[in-house]
Design a protein around this motif. Structure first.
Motif, PDB file in Angstrom:
ATOM      1  N   ALA A  83       0.890  -1.260  -0.092  1.00 14.58           N
ATOM      2  CA  ALA A  83      -0.181   0.139  -0.017  1.00 14.58           C
ATOM      3  C   ALA A  83       0.976   1.241   0.071  1.00 14.58           C
ATOM      4  O   ALA A  83       0.249   2.369  -0.137  1.00 14.58           O
ATOM      5  CB  ALA A  83      -0.899   0.075   1.148  1.00 14.58           C
ATOM      6  N   THR A  85       2.463   2.672   2.643  1.00 14.07           N
ATOM      7  CA  THR A  85       2.933   3.488   3.661  1.00 14.07           C
ATOM      8  C   THR A  85       4.089   3.344   4.512  1.00 14.07           C
ATOM      9  O   THR A  85       4.034   3.653   5.574  1.00 14.07           O
ATOM     10  CB  THR A  85       1.341   3.118   4.568  1.00 14.07           C
ATOM     11  OG1 THR A  85       1.704   1.313   5.164  1.00 14.07           O
ATOM     12  CG2 THR A  85       0.052   3.004   3.993  1.00 14.07           C
ATOM     13  N   ASN A 106      -6.461  -8.107  -3.970  1.00 12.06           N
ATOM     14  CA  ASN A 106      -7.257  -7.821  -2.561  1.00 12.06           C
ATOM     15  C   ASN A 106      -8.508  -8.696  -2.406  1.00 12.06           C
ATOM     16  O   ASN A 106      -9.366  -8.184  -1.689  1.00 12.06           O
ATOM     17  CB  ASN A 106      -8.027  -6.444  -3.103  1.00 12.06           C
ATOM     18  CG  ASN A 106      -8.717  -6.280  -4.377  1.00 12.06           C
ATOM     19  OD1 ASN A 106      -8.836  -7.637  -5.072  1.00 12.06           O
ATOM     20  ND2 ASN A 106      -9.023  -5.464  -4.944  1.00 12.06           N
ATOM     21  N   THR A 125      -5.998  -5.238   3.049  1.00 13.98           N
ATOM     22  CA  THR A 125      -5.636  -4.435   4.174  1.00 13.98           C
ATOM     23  C   THR A 125      -5.571  -5.172   5.405  1.00 13.98           C
ATOM     24  O   THR A 125      -6.486  -5.987   5.615  1.00 13.98           O
ATOM     25  CB  THR A 125      -6.263  -3.104   4.388  1.00 13.98           C
ATOM     26  OG1 THR A 125      -7.726  -3.658   4.626  1.00 13.98           O
ATOM     27  CG2 THR A 125      -6.292  -2.241   3.163  1.00 13.98           C
ATOM     28  N   ASN A 126      -4.705  -4.626   6.162  1.00 19.95           N
ATOM     29  CA  ASN A 126      -4.650  -5.123   7.711  1.00 19.95           C
ATOM     30  C   ASN A 126      -6.270  -5.250   8.138  1.00 19.95           C
ATOM     31  O   ASN A 126      -6.591  -6.213   8.828  1.00 19.95           O
ATOM     32  CB  ASN A 126      -3.772  -4.504   8.444  1.00 19.95           C
ATOM     33  CG  ASN A 126      -3.920  -4.726   9.990  1.00 19.95           C
ATOM     34  OD1 ASN A 126      -4.812  -4.736  10.699  1.00 19.95           O
ATOM     35  ND2 ASN A 126      -2.595  -5.320  10.500  1.00 19.95           N
ATOM     36  N   SER A 146      -1.533   2.357  10.813  1.00 14.61           N
ATOM     37  CA  SER A 146      -2.027   2.613   9.650  1.00 14.61           C
ATOM     38  C   SER A 146      -3.015   1.274   9.047  1.00 14.61           C
ATOM     39  O   SER A 146      -3.095   1.116   7.763  1.00 14.61           O
ATOM     40  CB  SER A 146      -0.846   2.451   8.713  1.00 14.61           C
ATOM     41  OG  SER A 146       0.113   1.141   8.852  1.00 14.61           O
ATOM     42  N   GLN A 147      -3.436   0.658   9.761  1.00 10.50           N
ATOM     43  CA  GLN A 147      -4.360  -0.405   9.767  1.00 10.50           C
ATOM     44  C   GLN A 147      -5.356  -0.289   8.439  1.00 10.50           C
ATOM     45  O   GLN A 147      -5.907  -1.347   7.783  1.00 10.50           O
ATOM     46  CB  GLN A 147      -4.863  -1.360  10.893  1.00 10.50           C
ATOM     47  CG  GLN A 147      -5.996  -0.715  11.448  1.00 10.50           C
ATOM     48  CD  GLN A 147      -6.124  -1.467  12.907  1.00 10.50           C
ATOM     49  OE1 GLN A 147      -6.789  -0.685  13.932  1.00 10.50           O
ATOM     50  NE2 GLN A 147      -5.940  -2.800  12.928  1.00 10.50           N
ATOM     51  N   ALA A 149      -5.168   1.266   5.872  1.00 11.79           N
ATOM     52  CA  ALA A 149      -4.493   1.404   4.522  1.00 11.79           C
ATOM     53  C   ALA A 149      -3.232   0.335   4.371  1.00 11.79           C
ATOM     54  O   ALA A 149      -3.495   0.050   3.138  1.00 11.79           O
ATOM     55  CB  ALA A 149      -3.793   2.763   4.466  1.00 11.79           C
ATOM     56  N   CYS A 150      -2.585   0.090   5.044  1.00  7.46           N
ATOM     57  CA  CYS A 150      -1.558  -0.895   4.950  1.00  7.46           C
ATOM     58  C   CYS A 150      -1.916  -2.386   4.619  1.00  7.46           C
ATOM     59  O   CYS A 150      -2.846  -2.782   5.049  1.00  7.46           O
ATOM     60  CB  CYS A 150      -0.289  -0.965   6.117  1.00  7.46           C
ATOM     61  SG  CYS A 150      -0.794  -1.551   7.604  1.00  7.46           S
ATOM     62  N   SER A 151      -1.183  -2.871   3.603  1.00 15.37           N
ATOM     63  CA  SER A 151      -1.462  -4.372   3.347  1.00 15.37           C
ATOM     64  C   SER A 151      -1.019  -5.331   4.212  1.00 15.37           C
ATOM     65  O   SER A 151       0.226  -5.183   4.681  1.00 15.37           O
ATOM     66  CB  SER A 151      -1.125  -4.258   1.836  1.00 15.37           C
ATOM     67  OG  SER A 151       0.466  -4.589   1.814  1.00 15.37           O
TER      68      SER A 151
END
Ligand SMILES: Cc1cc2nc3c(=O)[nH]c(=O)nc-3n(C[C@H](O)[C@H](O)[C@@H](O)COP(=O)(O)OP(=O)(O)OC[C@H]3O[C@@H](n4cnc5c(N)ncnc54)[C@H](O)[C@@H]3O)c2cc1C
Ligand SMILES: Cc1cc2nc3c(=O)[nH]c(=O)nc-3n(C[C@H](O)[C@H](O)[C@H](O)COP(=O)(O)OP(=O)(O)OC[C@H]3O[C@@H](n4cnc5c(N)ncnc54)[C@H](O)[C@@H]3O)c2cc1C
Lengths: 495, 411
Positions: A83, A85, A106, A125-126, A146-147, A149-151
């Motif tokens: 992602a 981030t 995804n 995403t997380n 950042s959960q 957004a982050c992968s």
């Protein structure tokens, strides 16, 4: 920050490479226009930017495999990207490299409650994982700020943690399996729904490997049932020392709280101004300690923690009365970064880890550095596990200020290492701490790590320029220096 | 002539391995040798005995961290930790009795390098989850370190994970730093009596899916429960499914009651107190149930399988349909320990064939040396992974001088 010299030959062959990639990923999956490439020019470490040669967004593992085989055959470098981030510049593009984005990976592939696992593609995403199982009361424990957004693939690559990692572990402790693609296009499966992968623990090695060893396409993680209840204490102290003592005393009493976070005065004020969490403004340090579990346990722990806090000299203790108040206590901490963003044009987020008992000493020296450089610092701290995030406030538009920040940041990280800690707890080395690796490791340590890299990617095509300050050629690293001669240890006891 | 080399310092370990690498002479690395009978027999010319590298170098109870030299006896570590009401979270097994080498001999690096972990694995993690850092000498004859003394650390590759479960085939660890955990205030075990294997796995799954923070979940079929070290379990005359809860007293009392209510449909329920619980789980951890049919008594072959927990009972049933033997389950059904009537080929094809598409792996933990030499002791790896494994070995030990062949032929 110097990146490896771009290969003009590769740049000259750009259109051939585009054509090759388009044979693998049709249509819009290969991005070549400058404005579209611009989206990928940086990650969370936005001070560094570079347009990638090409971006490719595969949708299947077979495509990833074909892309990597193609790039290997053509000698083209690759930057894996989840992602974007990363706060360490882990996905900073290369002018002569293809950024492989996992955004289209995804889908959640399998939710298996009987085995308590979720299998997801690496771009999920997380939070997407927790969302998918929430209706059954489950969640995925590691919770980076950042959960949203982050992968999950990025989480694996940086071994992400969150405020609940003290009790429930980091990514590495919650990961059971991976599907990954090696640079030669081979697809490897590690682990699965069972515990402990067979053979060498390559699953553990992949965790935190920052895109240097392969591209992760699928992830199997453990999910947990939500605790029955949780309550938080907000504890104010008139000095960082007494807050540090309190943390040590809680752990020393055999209590591992669900979360234990600390903020210093500048962070408290910024957060309070931003979200009005009800934080006391007249304290030097604030601890948020959470107890979770069955009601009976939470009651018991809250009482004990409160007593310990008072013995440690707390000037202010509040206990959340209901869920709403608990979330309010956390709201300030969770919004600490954007809150700092409001009071300063720019901020630089550091990520060192120190032994818990060195906290007061380290904060004092950070305060001195702040004076020396004339740059404000706010500290948020995963106090339970010693992970410190000093946020240095600056203005990128002022000439020279970024350089001063980086110099000061490097001093802070050296300080972390000096007191027995490490350069990065959860953000990764990326480009940001690359040139500081020698403060922690000897040349021999780094060479041994790079030999492992050579076992996966002997042409240094995967994410070169990240993590390691010097890239040694694999052939040179492989040479064994022979110490031939007579038996060199006549004194050694033997039988 | 086989010699046993006993270096006293990390520096001497380095010299020894450099010499071996130069001469291309294989070494068998030994902690206390308590697990020498584990793995494929290694054709090493000499033994590298680390017993002189012993002693705790750093222990900070408030920081939950300990560093010790390689061959520090686990017994010493446990004793030091007990003084501060702490323990190793991964509950390393003492397999000495099972393997016929006597109790209480294991060393810290022996446990770490075999990635030993006991019943607490399902909650607290394996040995690999508790290593913070180490120093070692690679098979190339180079000293290196990895990690540090703090839990949160992504500075460079996590080579600690690679060491755990490498069985000494990559590098000789000269010291290790581990995370230690507080001893729980109170431990109770809820027992469900009389469940069949498949029902028991369901019951464990239900318990593990609850919010009651089960720290261990095992199932002993009646024949195994009958040899329990805990009198009330041995006398139950029935299969026993056991669920452990640990923590502060009020919480443990509440959770044990709640579990009993939750599992009502599965059979009569009993409870073990702290002392009984410790004895019960120690025997599960050390595979104590299979000690008596060991070397003297016809040597049942012992297999250890890690599978998706929900598949545990099915896998065991497939194996025991075709072979004489006994099973018990740990890790909520995900870890199977099987004692099978001895066969020259260990029945390895049938055992591994029973693992379904859901994945998993099987290790032949106890068998005569000639069987372990002839049969893959560790789960054979599919091709791309086997090649990668060989390359990783080469990155540390290109001349193949450390425990060659201990895990896989040629590795
Ligand atoms: C192949 C095998 C599989 C096993 N599987 C299990 C299991 O699944 N569950 C379980 O509970 N127990 C298992 N065991 C038992 C476990 O290994 C022992 O109980 C261990 O704790 C004994 O410690 P030790 O110090 O006596 O080790 P030793 O028996 O001396 O050594 C054990 C292994 O570690 C290596 N080693 C020891 N010290 C070092 C060091 N400092 N650096 C590098 N290598 C070193 C040795 O070469 C050897 O391969 C297994 C053992 C083996 C050999
Ligand atoms: C506001 C904010 C708050 C944050 N808070 C936290 C926090 O609390 N805790 C924490 O740990 N981190 C935090 N981070 C850092 C960051 O979110 C994490 O490092 C996250 O795991 C990165 O995930 P990503 O998908 O964005 O990865 P990216 O940034 O895309 O990539 C990170 C690294 O992983 C590699 N990578 C990504 N995907 C793959 C893949 N599929 N295969 C191989 N390599 C891959 C990349 O090459 C790169 O080296 C925060 C970041 C921001 C911006």
């Amino acid at each position: 920050m110097r990146m490896p010299e771009p290969d003009a030959g590769i740049i000259a062959r750009r259109s051939d490479i585009i054509a090759g990639l388009r044979k693998i990923v049709p249509g819009e999956g290969v991005i070549v226009d400058e404005d579209e490439l611009r989206v990928y020019e940086c990650d969370g470490l936005s001070a560094y930017r570079q347009l990638p040669l090409i971006v490719v967004l595969p949708e299947t593992t077979a495509q990833v495999s074909a892309i990597l085989s193609f790039c290997l055959a053509e000698g083209v470098k690759i930057v894996p990207r989840g992602a974007g981030t990363s706060l360490a510049g882990g996905t900073l593009p290369l002018a002569d490299g293809v950024t492989v984005g996992l955004g289209k990976f995804n889908r959640i592939l399998d939710i298996d409650y009987e085995n308590r696992v979720v299998v997801a593609q690496s771009g999920v995403t997380n939070l997407g994982i927790s969302d998918a199982v929430r209706h059954r009361g489950f969640y995925y424990a590691p919770d980076p700020s950042s959960q949203i957004a982050c992968s999950i693939g990025g989480n694996v690559s940086t071994n992400s943690g969150g405020v609940h990692s003290l009790k429930y572990g980091l990514t590495t402790n919650n990961l059971l399996g991976l599907e990954m693609v090696l640079i030669n296009g081979e697809v490897v499966h590690l682990g699965g729904k069972h515990l402990d992968s067979e053979g060498y623990d390559l699953l553990g090695l992949m965790t935190g490997s920052e895109g240097l060893l392969g591209i992760i396409t699928e992830v199997t993680v453990r999910i947990l049932q939500k605790p029955e209840c949780a309550r938080a204490l907000l504890i104010g102290f008139s000095s960082n020392e007494s807050a540090g003592d309190c943390v040590a005393a809680i752990i020393g009493a055999g209590i591992i709280p669900g979360g234990m976070e600390m903020m210093d005065k500048p962070a408290i004020h910024a957060a309070e101004d931003f979200v009005h969490a009800g934080y006391p403004r007249d304290v030097e340090a604030l601890l948020i300690v959470e107890a979770d579990g069955p009601e009976a346990e939470v009651e018991h722990l809250i009482e004990r923690i409160e007593a310990i806090a008072k013995e440690s000299g707390a000037v202010n203790v509040r206990i959340s009365r209901d869920e709403e108040e608990r979330l309010k206590f956390w709201a300030g901490r969770k919004a600490a970064f954007p809150a700092i963003g409001r009071i300063s044009p720019d901020y630089y987020c550091m990520d060192g880890t120190i032994p818990r008992n060195k906290l007061a000493q380290v904060l004092k020296r950070i305060g001195a550095l702040s004076k020396e450089y004339g740059l404000g610092v706010a500290n948020v701290f995963h106090a339970g596990d010693g992970n410190l995030h000093p946020l240095i406030l600056y203005d990128a538009n002022k000439p020279g200020e970024l350089e001063a920040v980086e110099e000061m940041g490097a001093k802070i990280l050296r300080l972390c290492v000096e007191v027995g800690g490490v350069l990065t707890g959860e953000h990764g080395v990326g480009i940001e701490k690359r040139d500081l690796m020698d403060t922690m490791f000897t040349e021999d340590d780094l060479k041994q790590q790079q030999r492992v890299k050579c076992a996966f990617d002997d042409g240094h095509l995967l994410n070169p320029g990240k993590v390691y300050p010097t890239l040694h050629r694999c052939a040179e690293l492989g040479r064994v220096h022979v110490h031939r001669g007579q038996f060199r240890f006549p004194d050694l006891p033997r039988f | 002539m086989t010699e046993t080399l006993t270096p006293e310092t990390a520096e001497q370990v380095l010299e020894t391995v450099q010499w071996a690498a130069a001469e291309e002479t294989p070494l068998e690395v030994m902690g206390a040798g308590s697990k020498r009978a584990y793995g494929r027999p290694s054709p090493a010319a000499h033994r590298l005995d680390l017993k002189a590298l012993s002693g705790i170098e750093l222990y900070e109870p408030m920081e939950l961290v300990m560093s010790a030299k390689a061959a520090t006896p686990l017994a010493d570590i446990d004793a030091a930790l007990a003084e501060n009401r702490q323990r190793l979270g991964f509950e390393p097994a003492d397999l000495g009795p099972l393997l016929g080498t006597g109790a209480g001999a294991g060393t810290i690096c022996g446990a770490v390098i075999c990635n030993l972990s006991g019943p607490g694995r399902i909650k607290a993690g394996a040995a690999r989850d508790h290593i913070l850092g180490f120093h070692a000498v690679s098979g190339r004859g180079g000293r290196f370190k990895s990690g540090g003394r703090v839990v949160k650390n992504v500075t460079g590759f996590d080579l600690s994970k690679l060491m755990a479960g490498s069985f000494g085939t990559l590098a000789v660890m000269t010291d290790v730093t581990v995370k230690v955990m507080p001893e729980p205030e109170e431990t109770r075990t809820v027992l469900v009596l009389g469940a069949g294997d498949a029902q028991a796995v369901k019951a464990m799954s239900e318990a593990l899916n609850s919010a009651f923070e089960i720290s261990a979940a095992a199932h002993l079929p009646a024949g195994v429960a009958a040899v329990s070290a805990v009198a009330s379990v041995a006398a139950a005359g029935a299969a026993v499914t056991a669920l452990r809860v640990e923590g502060p007293e009020p919480s443990v009392v509440y959770r044990a009651e709640a579990l009993k209510a939750l599992l009502e449909a599965y059979g009569n329920r009993e409870e073990l107190d702290t002392a009984e619980s410790l004895a019960f789980w120690r025997q599960v951890r050390d595979v104590g149930f299979f000690v008596a049919d060991g070397p003297e008594a016809g040597q049942a072959q012992v297999w250890r399988l890690s599978v998706p927990p929900a598949e545990g009972a099915g896998v065991a049933a497939r194996i025991l349909d075709a072979a004489d033997g006994r099973v018990f389950y740990d890790w909520g059904g995900g870890l199977l320990w099987l004692a099978l009537a001895p066969r020259p080929d260990g029945g390895h094809e049938a055992v591994r064939g029973a693992i379904g598409d859901g994945g998993g792996h099987a290790t032949l933990v106890r068998a005569d040396a000639d069987v372990r030499a002839a049969v893959p002791v560790f789960q054979p790896q599919p091709e791309p992974l086997a090649r990668l494994t060989a390359r990783v070995k080469e990155a540390f030990d290109p001349k193949g001088v450390l425990n060659p062949g201990r895990m896989y032929e040629g590795v």
